[in-house]
Structure formats: C-alpha cells, structure tokens
Design a protein around this motif. Structure first.
Motif, PDB file in Angstrom:
ATOM      1  N   TYR A 258     -61.303   2.555-106.758  1.00 24.25           N
ATOM      2  CA  TYR A 258     -59.474   2.482-106.286  1.00 24.25           C
ATOM      3  C   TYR A 258     -58.500   3.399-107.338  1.00 24.25           C
ATOM      4  O   TYR A 258     -57.547   2.753-106.902  1.00 24.25           O
ATOM      5  N   GLN A 259     -59.169   3.977-107.815  1.00 20.91           N
ATOM      6  CA  GLN A 259     -58.185   5.014-108.427  1.00 20.91           C
ATOM      7  C   GLN A 259     -56.663   5.405-107.670  1.00 20.91           C
ATOM      8  O   GLN A 259     -57.459   6.296-106.211  1.00 20.91           O
TER       9      GLN A 259
ATOM     10  N   ASP B  54     -56.955   5.946 -99.402  1.00 20.36           N
ATOM     11  CA  ASP B  54     -56.061   6.168 -98.929  1.00 20.36           C
ATOM     12  C   ASP B  54     -54.903   5.530 -98.833  1.00 20.36           C
ATOM     13  O   ASP B  54     -54.131   6.471 -98.160  1.00 20.36           O
ATOM     14  N   ASN B  55     -55.020   4.112 -99.240  1.00 18.70           N
ATOM     15  CA  ASN B  55     -53.999   3.732 -99.444  1.00 18.70           C
ATOM     16  C   ASN B  55     -53.551   2.899-101.218  1.00 18.70           C
ATOM     17  O   ASN B  55     -54.528   2.858-100.686  1.00 18.70           O
ATOM     18  N   PHE B  56     -52.634   2.606-101.454  1.00 21.16           N
ATOM     19  CA  PHE B  56     -52.384   1.997-102.652  1.00 21.16           C
ATOM     20  C   PHE B  56     -51.234   1.123-102.481  1.00 21.16           C
ATOM     21  O   PHE B  56     -49.933   2.665-102.440  1.00 21.16           O
ATOM     22  N   VAL B  57     -51.400   0.376-102.956  1.00 14.45           N
ATOM     23  CA  VAL B  57     -50.237  -0.631-103.534  1.00 14.45           C
ATOM     24  C   VAL B  57     -49.956  -1.405-104.756  1.00 14.45           C
ATOM     25  O   VAL B  57     -50.630  -1.991-105.484  1.00 14.45           O
ATOM     26  N   SER B  58     -49.085  -1.082-105.723  1.00 13.61           N
ATOM     27  CA  SER B  58     -48.453  -1.913-107.214  1.00 13.61           C
ATOM     28  C   SER B  58     -46.920  -2.249-106.415  1.00 13.61           C
ATOM     29  O   SER B  58     -46.044  -1.910-106.543  1.00 13.61           O
ATOM     30  N   ASN B  59     -47.200  -3.670-107.452  1.00 19.29           N
ATOM     31  CA  ASN B  59     -45.728  -3.916-106.923  1.00 19.29           C
ATOM     32  C   ASN B  59     -45.708  -5.007-108.240  1.00 19.29           C
ATOM     33  O   ASN B  59     -46.530  -5.813-109.292  1.00 19.29           O
ATOM     34  N   GLU B  60     -44.509  -4.640-109.358  1.00 16.28           N
ATOM     35  CA  GLU B  60     -44.746  -5.949-110.262  1.00 16.28           C
ATOM     36  C   GLU B  60     -43.144  -5.956-110.374  1.00 16.28           C
ATOM     37  O   GLU B  60     -41.919  -5.450-110.258  1.00 16.28           O
ATOM     38  N   VAL B  61     -42.186  -7.419-110.680  1.00 18.49           N
ATOM     39  CA  VAL B  61     -41.319  -7.973-110.739  1.00 18.49           C
ATOM     40  C   VAL B  61     -41.144  -8.350-111.946  1.00 18.49           C
ATOM     41  O   VAL B  61     -42.271  -9.237-112.688  1.00 18.49           O
TER      42      VAL B  61
ATOM     43  N   PRO C 238     -49.878 -11.505-118.719  1.00 19.99           N
ATOM     44  CA  PRO C 238     -49.274 -11.831-117.448  1.00 19.99           C
ATOM     45  C   PRO C 238     -50.633 -11.770-116.738  1.00 19.99           C
ATOM     46  O   PRO C 238     -52.089 -11.777-116.444  1.00 19.99           O
ATOM     47  N   GLY C 239     -49.991 -12.437-115.539  1.00 24.76           N
ATOM     48  CA  GLY C 239     -51.081 -13.117-114.521  1.00 24.76           C
ATOM     49  C   GLY C 239     -51.656 -11.675-113.463  1.00 24.76           C
ATOM     50  O   GLY C 239     -51.027 -10.805-113.514  1.00 24.76           O
ATOM     51  N   ARG C 240     -53.152 -11.539-113.661  1.00 23.28           N
ATOM     52  CA  ARG C 240     -53.135 -10.048-112.200  1.00 23.28           C
ATOM     53  C   ARG C 240     -53.789 -11.133-111.207  1.00 23.28           C
ATOM     54  O   ARG C 240     -54.881 -12.013-111.520  1.00 23.28           O
ATOM     55  N   LEU C 241     -52.904 -10.289-110.609  1.00 23.59           N
ATOM     56  CA  LEU C 241     -54.058 -10.438-109.078  1.00 23.59           C
ATOM     57  C   LEU C 241     -54.156  -9.229-108.169  1.00 23.59           C
ATOM     58  O   LEU C 241     -53.309  -8.358-107.956  1.00 23.59           O
ATOM     59  N   ALA C 242     -55.379  -9.083-107.262  1.00 21.97           N
ATOM     60  CA  ALA C 242     -55.583  -7.561-107.105  1.00 21.97           C
ATOM     61  C   ALA C 242     -56.747  -7.965-105.537  1.00 21.97           C
ATOM     62  O   ALA C 242     -57.667  -9.017-105.795  1.00 21.97           O
ATOM     63  N   TRP C 243     -56.629  -6.923-104.838  1.00 21.06           N
ATOM     64  CA  TRP C 243     -57.645  -7.122-103.745  1.00 21.06           C
ATOM     65  C   TRP C 243     -57.427  -6.325-102.962  1.00 21.06           C
ATOM     66  O   TRP C 243     -56.592  -5.103-103.320  1.00 21.06           O
TER      67      TRP C 243
END
Length: 100
Positions: free
Chosen positions: A10-11, A16-23, A93-98
């Motif tokens: 998933y690099q 095809d697509n990836f998203v990363s969100n950090e706030v 930090p918490g980590r959540l990936a799917w």
C-alpha cells in the motif's frame, strides 16, 4: 509528528489511491478523540462525507484488526477491512488503518 507505517503493498505511489489524515486538536488528547475515530458508526456525526456505516461478521461497533465493515463516502461504496489498530496511550499515538 509520527511516521505512517505503510504496508509494502500500500505504499503511496504504488496504489490506485491512498489517503492519510492527521489533525492536531488543541486542548484534547488522543484518548478524548479515540472513540470518535474507532467507532465508525460515529463518523457521520462529524464528517458529512461518511454515511451508512455497517459491520460484517457480527463485529462492531468498534474497529479492531481484521474487522470488515462498509461505509459510503463521496458517493462511493467502500467494503473495508482494518489492517492496523493501536489504541493511543503512554505517549504513543493511536493508529488506525484499513483498506477498501
């Protein structure tokens, strides 16, 4: 900031697509925010582009490794499975990936 641990398949740049969100949320810590992230049924309460969240295999309402779930975003149906989930704590930090 903490580095994202991308699984090899998933690099960014090789999918095809990836998203990363950090706030960064002033006045809150990860434990305050975690239930809102880890309970996918809450997503539509604060994110207007999430809808119709449901779980498979009698799992839920919280996300956990290998849990399969469904949601809709920007008009797309997403069949998803959690690949990483780590509860925040002790300065980590918490980590959540799917993937979906």
């Amino acid at each position: 900031m903490n580095a994202i641990i991308w699984p090899a398949q998933y690099q960014p740049g090789f999918t095809d697509n990836f998203v990363s969100n950090e706030v960064i949320a002033a006045g809150l810590d990860a434990a305050d925010i975690w239930p809102w992230l880890n309970e996918a049924v809450r997503w539509p309460d604060y994110y207007t582009h999430a809808a119709n969240v449901r779980f498979y295999d009698r799992s839920g309402p919280t996300l956990a490794p290998d849990v399969r779930f469904y949601f809709e975003t920007f008009g797309f149906s997403v069949e998803a499975q959690v690949v990483e989930q780590a509860v925040p704590g002790a300065g980590l930090p918490g980590r959540l990936a799917w993937h979906g």
